[in-house]
Scaffold this active site. Structure first.
Site, PDB file in Angstrom:
ATOM      1  N   TYR A 164       0.837  -1.197   0.000  1.00  0.00           N
ATOM      2  CA  TYR A 164       0.000   0.000   0.000  1.00  0.00           C
ATOM      3  C   TYR A 164       0.880   1.258   0.000  1.00  0.00           C
ATOM      4  O   TYR A 164       0.639   2.203  -0.758  1.00  0.00           O
ATOM      5  CB  TYR A 164      -0.916  -0.027   1.226  1.00  0.00           C
ATOM      6  CG  TYR A 164      -1.817   1.162   1.370  1.00  0.00           C
ATOM      7  CD1 TYR A 164      -2.987   1.263   0.628  1.00  0.00           C
ATOM      8  CD2 TYR A 164      -1.523   2.167   2.279  1.00  0.00           C
ATOM      9  CE1 TYR A 164      -3.839   2.352   0.779  1.00  0.00           C
ATOM     10  CE2 TYR A 164      -2.356   3.253   2.436  1.00  0.00           C
ATOM     11  CZ  TYR A 164      -3.518   3.347   1.688  1.00  0.00           C
ATOM     12  OH  TYR A 164      -4.350   4.428   1.843  1.00  0.00           O
ATOM     13  N   LYS A 168       0.948   4.143  -2.910  1.00  0.00           N
ATOM     14  CA  LYS A 168       0.548   5.521  -2.594  1.00  0.00           C
ATOM     15  C   LYS A 168       1.706   6.500  -2.805  1.00  0.00           C
ATOM     16  O   LYS A 168       1.507   7.614  -3.288  1.00  0.00           O
ATOM     17  CB  LYS A 168       0.006   5.615  -1.165  1.00  0.00           C
ATOM     18  CG  LYS A 168      -1.348   4.958  -0.998  1.00  0.00           C
ATOM     19  CD  LYS A 168      -2.387   5.597  -1.903  1.00  0.00           C
ATOM     20  CE  LYS A 168      -3.795   5.227  -1.559  1.00  0.00           C
ATOM     21  NZ  LYS A 168      -4.775   5.877  -2.431  1.00  0.00           N
TER      22      LYS A 168
END
Length: 186
Positions: A164, A168
């Protein structure tokens, strides 16, 4: 109040959570909104068209204009189809809020290749697959805006979120380059 009258915005992941709020607020401020949401679970499983359709109805019931898109951002064809929905329905595209995402926590030493690629495919590849066709439209018309949703988890990391965080943080780099290259085109 910032006014988006006569502007068209795409909001990916617009059926739930923050994406829903972005879509509703843009519509409240006069934007015509493409509410894009595959309608899958937080982990990216399944599809449910009613998720995006419900937000479109909510916008229409409040006097706004919106259309649903049920395409996935994780393929070039899906990204192009989302942009085409804006152009075919409203005739232009002024803003993209790249918010679609999935989430699951997996410790780094247990993170599988599939976990890794699935997260990057939705967040980072999805941001690219949507923004490139949108950028081309905006470059031709001499105006456009992008908002890529990142998080502190992406910028600073957090336990069990290597995939993640990488996705991001990659969106931050993508947005920086789009800003630099797009500046001369409005």
């Amino acid at each position: 109040m910032i006014d988006f009258k006569d502007q068209v915005a795409i909001v990916t992941g617009g059926g739930r959570g923050l994406g829903r709020l972005y879509a509703l607020e843009l519509a409240k401020r006069g934007a015509m909104v493409v509410v894009n949401d595959l309608g899958g679970s937080m982990h990216g499983d399944g599809e449910d068209a009613s998720v995006a359709d419900a937000v479109v109805k909510e916008i229409a019931d409040a006097g706004g204009r919106a259309v649903a898109s049920h395409h996935s951002v994780d393929t070039p064809e899906g990204g192009g189809a989302i942009v085409d929905t804006a152009l075919d329905t409203f005739g232009r595209l002024d803003a993209v809020v790249s918010n679609a995402g999935i989430f699951n926590s997996v410790p780094f030493d247990q993170l599988s290749h599939d976990d890794w690629t699935r997260m990057l495919r939705v967040h980072l590849d999805g941001g690219f697959y949507l923004s490139q066709p949108a950028y081309r439209v905006m470059k031709r018309q001499g105006y456009g805006r992008f908002v890529f949703i990142s998080s502190s988890g992406g910028m600073f990391g957090q336990p069990s979120e290597a995939h993640y965080a990488a996705a991001k943080a990659g969106l931050v780099g993508l947005s920086n380059v789009i800003s630099i290259e797009g500046a001369e085109h409005g």
